[in-house]
Design an enzyme around this catalytic site. Structure first.
Site, mmCIF file in Angstrom:
data_model
loop_
_atom_site.group_PDB
_atom_site.id
_atom_site.type_symbol
_atom_site.label_atom_id
_atom_site.label_comp_id
_atom_site.label_asym_id
_atom_site.label_seq_id
_atom_site.Cartn_x
_atom_site.Cartn_y
_atom_site.Cartn_z
ATOM 1 N N SER A 52 0.847 -1.183 0.000
ATOM 2 C CA SER A 52 0.000 0.000 0.000
ATOM 3 C C SER A 52 0.885 1.236 0.000
ATOM 4 O O SER A 52 1.962 1.245 0.611
ATOM 5 C CB SER A 52 -0.908 0.001 1.238
ATOM 6 O OG SER A 52 -1.478 1.272 1.452
ATOM 7 N N ARG A 85 -23.598 -6.120 -45.592
ATOM 8 C CA ARG A 85 -22.469 -5.616 -44.793
ATOM 9 C C ARG A 85 -22.969 -4.390 -44.067
ATOM 10 O O ARG A 85 -23.610 -3.533 -44.667
ATOM 11 C CB ARG A 85 -21.246 -5.313 -45.665
ATOM 12 C CG ARG A 85 -20.587 -6.575 -46.223
ATOM 13 C CD ARG A 85 -19.318 -6.288 -47.002
ATOM 14 N NE ARG A 85 -18.349 -5.608 -46.166
ATOM 15 C CZ ARG A 85 -17.679 -4.503 -46.544
ATOM 16 N NH1 ARG A 85 -17.887 -3.975 -47.728
ATOM 17 N NH2 ARG A 85 -16.808 -3.953 -45.735
#
Length: 458
Positions: A289, A328
């Protein structure tokens, strides 16, 4: 000033094999591989000179092209294949230029490249899943009979074993492995031309319309071209062009999201069990930490949990692209690119961290034994209810045990001590061995046999 994505905000995938196989250079190389494979396939089918296939293959090296320049030029046409084809065509010898990208559409190349990237990435993911499964199997076998509290809805429920819990993790990991293996084997090449009819290939390759109509050879040759293209890429041969039939993407998304969740289950359990007040497991490679020197954070589990939370949303976007219009689409296909890469990266990083987590997991049996006693015997109330019901009926047994449990909690007393007084008022319960009945270590059911059965799976 342009800066590449070095993974600063993505520690889960930073440095993983998946990061390398999904980067811009990897995608560029996959597109070049798709272009080269197409020319080679046409050469193999007699639709292009053999020299053209060799020339395009020799030129198709990502280091020869400027990724950033291609990205900027991609804006004009909406995809990076358009500028890449121009650059590749200019880079090959003049006599090979007519055979670069001949008959194909941009989506043929980019879809095929995406399948190559996915296949290459899944190979690394599967390796990590195998390692994770092996390490978890070791924990399951070692702790087959290590008793611990089973928890439901965050509370102690009944005793279980850590071996059974680990066997469950392994089962999910193997389920993920099997799904990814099946999906990887089915990843198809894409070849259809502008609208999925292969018409341009026919126009380039047919010697004459009359000959093609006479013997049907032209159509058969084009199907052979699709098969040859798939072989050149090492991908599955598609039955149809899948420009707007996005089953391959959806199946891949589902398997990847499942894998993230399967690893996430293991991570969620580790995060819970490694809490300071529980302390039943801990990561060997813990994280520190910036503010608290004493912290030993479960970092691998944390990163996996983050991936598991993001993966379903990415998969949802890919599922959303199933609704692709026409032959498409505009937008549906384009929406897939980044989520697919992110999903591959997330799962690749999670698999890497899953293997590391399982390999370095420390199990703390004495903490498990201590926690089993936290409820002073209440954790075996189910067993007592079954035994009592056989003598005084279910309704009376529930009434007796509910009262005893309330008294044990309010007086902070051991359930066996409270029941000792109760049994004197219930002659039908005389002679019961309360010490044995309230011992949590004697009530793990078939946990050992279930663990053994789970470990038989290969």
């Amino acid at each position: 000033m342009y800066e590449s994505d070095a993974g600063l905000l993505a520690p889960g995938r930073a440095g993983s094999p998946a990061e390398a196989t999904t980067g811009d250079s990897a995608f560029l190389q996959a597109m070049l591989d798709a272009e080269a494979a197409l020319t080679r396939a046409q050469s193999a089918c007699g639709l292009a000179p053999a020299e053209a296939g060799r020339a395009v293959t020799e030129t198709a090296d990502a280091d020869r092209f400027d990724v950033r320049d291609l990205a900027l030029r991609a804006r004009s046409g909406g995809n990076p294949v358009i500028p890449l084809v121009a650059d590749l065509t200019a880079a090959v010898p003049e006599d090979a230029r007519p055979y670069v990208h001949r008959g194909a559409t941009s989506q043929d190349i980019l879809d095929s490249a995406a399948m190559l990237v996915a296949s290459r990435t899944l190979a690394t993911v599967l390796d990590d899943l195998e390692r994770a499964a092996g390490e978890v199997a070791r924990h399951a076998a070692t702790h087959r009979d290590t008793q611990m509290a089973g928890r439901t809805l965050t509370q102690h429920a009944v005793p279980t074993t850590f071996g059974l819990k680990a066997a469950g993790w392994r089962a999910l990991i193997l389920d993920a492995r099997d799904r990814l293996t099946a999906v990887r084997a089915s990843l198809p090449a894409q070849l259809g031309g502008a609208a999925g009819t292969l018409a341009a290939f026919s126009a380039f390759s047919a010697p004459s319309a009359a000959q093609e109509d006479a013997d049907g050879r032209g159509e058969a040759d084009l199907l052979a071209l699709v098969a040859a293209y798939a072989r050149e890429l090492g991908l599955a041969e598609p039955v149809l062009p899948w420009h707007t039939l996005r089953t391959p993407i959806a199946d891949l998304a589902g398997a990847l999201a499942f894998t993230a969740g399967a690893l996430g289950k293991m991570a969620a359990d580790v995060l819970t069990l490694s809490r300071t007040e529980i302390g039943e497991v801990e990561e060997e490679e813990w994280g520190g930490s910036s503010a608290l020197p004493h912290k030993a954070n479960p970092v691998h589990a944390t990163l996996i949990a983050a991936a598991a939370r993001r993966a379903p949303g990415l998969a949802a976007t890919l599922y959303g692209s199933l609704t692709a219009e026409d032959e498409r689409p505009a937008g549906a296909w384009h929406a897939e690119w980044e989520p697919l890469r992110d999903l591959l990266r997330l799962v690749g990083g999670a698999a890497r961290d899953g293997a590391a987590l399982a390999a370095g997991l420390r199990v703390v049996p004495y903490a498990m034994r201590e926690n089993l006693q936290l409820t002073d015997g209440l954790i075996v109330s189910e067993r007592l209810a079954a035994v009592f019901a056989g003598r005084i009926g279910r309704a009376r047994a529930r009434e007796v045990l509910s009262g005893a449990a309330d008294r044990a909690r309010s007086e902070t007393a051991d359930l066996a001590d409270v029941l000792f007084d109760v049994l004197r008022e219930e002659p039908e319960l005389a002679g019961l061995d309360l010490a044995e009945l309230t011992d949590p270590t004697r009530y793990t059911g078939s946990a050992g046999l279930l663990t053994d059965r789970a470990l038989e799976r290969r």
